[in-house]
Scaffold this motif. Structure first.
Motif, mmCIF file in Angstrom:
data_model
loop_
_atom_site.group_PDB
_atom_site.id
_atom_site.type_symbol
_atom_site.label_atom_id
_atom_site.label_comp_id
_atom_site.label_asym_id
_atom_site.label_seq_id
_atom_site.Cartn_x
_atom_site.Cartn_y
_atom_site.Cartn_z
ATOM 1 N N THR A 1 0.975 -1.585 -0.418
ATOM 2 C CA THR A 1 -0.018 0.118 -0.005
ATOM 3 C C THR A 1 0.416 1.188 -0.260
ATOM 4 O OG1 THR A 1 -1.355 -1.109 1.524
ATOM 5 C CG2 THR A 1 -1.550 1.282 1.395
ATOM 6 N N ALA B 1 -8.276 4.960 0.651
ATOM 7 C CA ALA B 1 -7.974 3.683 1.638
ATOM 8 C C ALA B 1 -9.584 4.941 3.181
ATOM 9 C CB ALA B 1 -7.791 3.101 2.316
ATOM 10 N N LYS C 1 -13.855 7.867 5.442
ATOM 11 C CA LYS C 1 -13.499 8.122 7.117
ATOM 12 C C LYS C 1 -13.907 9.516 7.099
ATOM 13 C CE LYS C 1 -12.544 4.324 8.184
ATOM 14 N NZ LYS C 1 -13.893 3.357 8.609
ATOM 15 N N TRP D 1 -6.051 8.179 11.940
ATOM 16 C CA TRP D 1 -5.697 6.872 11.047
ATOM 17 C C TRP D 1 -4.543 5.630 10.764
ATOM 18 C CZ3 TRP D 1 -10.967 5.621 12.211
ATOM 19 C CH2 TRP D 1 -11.828 6.266 11.687
ATOM 20 N N VAL E 1 -2.997 2.442 8.334
ATOM 21 C CA VAL E 1 -3.070 2.100 7.280
ATOM 22 C C VAL E 1 -2.091 1.123 6.548
ATOM 23 C CG1 VAL E 1 -4.081 2.463 4.964
ATOM 24 C CG2 VAL E 1 -4.838 4.111 5.882
ATOM 25 N N ALA E 2 -2.609 0.467 7.084
ATOM 26 C CA ALA E 2 -1.453 -1.393 7.000
ATOM 27 C C ALA E 2 -0.906 -1.199 5.865
ATOM 28 C CB ALA E 2 -1.999 -2.299 7.217
ATOM 29 N N ASP F 1 0.373 -3.620 4.564
ATOM 30 C CA ASP F 1 0.532 -4.661 3.636
ATOM 31 C C ASP F 1 -0.500 -5.371 3.490
ATOM 32 O OD1 ASP F 1 -0.507 -4.843 6.599
ATOM 33 O OD2 ASP F 1 0.646 -7.163 6.850
ATOM 34 N N SER F 2 -1.952 -4.798 4.095
ATOM 35 C CA SER F 2 -3.256 -5.199 3.371
ATOM 36 C C SER F 2 -3.564 -4.060 3.394
ATOM 37 C CB SER F 2 -3.745 -5.454 4.208
ATOM 38 O OG SER F 2 -4.425 -5.088 6.018
ATOM 39 N N GLY F 3 -2.978 -2.727 3.638
ATOM 40 C CA GLY F 3 -4.758 -1.575 3.293
ATOM 41 C C GLY F 3 -5.525 -1.404 4.246
ATOM 42 N N LYS F 4 -5.571 -2.173 5.063
ATOM 43 C CA LYS F 4 -6.833 -2.081 6.904
ATOM 44 C C LYS F 4 -6.493 -0.690 7.043
ATOM 45 C CE LYS F 4 -8.415 -4.655 10.232
ATOM 46 N NZ LYS F 4 -8.713 -6.025 11.306
ATOM 47 N N VAL F 5 -7.516 -0.265 7.205
ATOM 48 C CA VAL F 5 -7.966 1.381 7.961
ATOM 49 C C VAL F 5 -8.507 1.169 9.204
ATOM 50 C CG1 VAL F 5 -9.012 3.192 8.539
ATOM 51 C CG2 VAL F 5 -8.840 2.404 5.784
ATOM 52 N N THR F 6 -7.754 1.073 10.077
ATOM 53 C CA THR F 6 -7.975 0.840 11.867
ATOM 54 C C THR F 6 -7.815 2.988 12.600
ATOM 55 O OG1 THR F 6 -6.270 1.124 12.227
ATOM 56 C CG2 THR F 6 -7.900 -0.945 11.749
#
Length: 185
Positions: A123, A131, A135, A165, A167-168, A170-175
């Motif tokens: 990413t 991503a 939000k 936020w 954003v990982a 490796d995966s683009g996951k947003v937390t």
């Protein structure tokens, strides 16, 4: 009718730059206007990065709205040889306003670790901005090393509230970013 033209224009612009855009034609006009405004601004962050990389090829490390009132995006790019450039991009047109080589040579261990992490990432900064677009309006994206874990850190604004936020890489996951006490940052 006007709403359909705007949606079609946003979609075409996003596809032309390889990005994505969310547009909602149903619902109350005020709600759809707010959604379009957020997507247009976020798309500008991604476009600022894309425009920068067309002008100054390399790896984007950060992008943020200039806070000195000059109304421009500032994007930091590192080239393959390690030289960094600060590039200013107009938020409305995506036009590069100028680029300057960063002559600050004090790269510390954290800078080197972040650069190594982003070189192997799935990413990039542009994808992190896209991503986090769901939000709110992206105002800044950059790398953050939190206890040895490097991720994209993205600041957003929505309804007068600012959020952070992660954003990982490796995966683009947003937390949602949390501070050391576990509270939302």
């Amino acid at each position: 009718m006007k709403r359909n033209i705007v949606i079609a224009t946003l979609t075409a612009a996003a596809l032309a730059t390889g990005g994505t855009v969310a547009a909602f034609a149903a619902g109350h006009d005020d709600a759809t206007a707010t959604q379009r405004q957020a997507n247009t601004s976020v798309r500008s962050a991604a476009e600022a990065i894309a425009a920068t990389l067309r002008h100054t090829p390399g790896t984007a490390l950060s992008a943020g709205l200039d806070d000195d009132g000059a109304d421009a995006w500032e994007v930091t790019v590192v080239k393959g040889d390690g030289t960094e450039y600060d590039v200013r991009v107009a938020p409305d047109s995506g036009k590069v306003l100028g680029a300057q080589r960063d002559t600050d040579d004090d790269k510390d261990a954290e800078d080197r670790a972040e650069l190594a992490a982003v070189k192997g990432a799935h990413t990039d900064a542009r994808e992190a901005a896209l991503a986090a677009a769901a939000k709110g309006t992206v105002t800044e994206v950059g790398l953050d090393d939190d206890n040895g874990t490097v991720a994209w850190s993205v600041d957003t604004a929505k309804d007068g509230k600012h959020s952070e936020w992660k954003v990982a890489l490796d995966s683009g996951k947003v937390t949602q970013d949390r501070d050391d006490d576990g509270d939302k940052a």
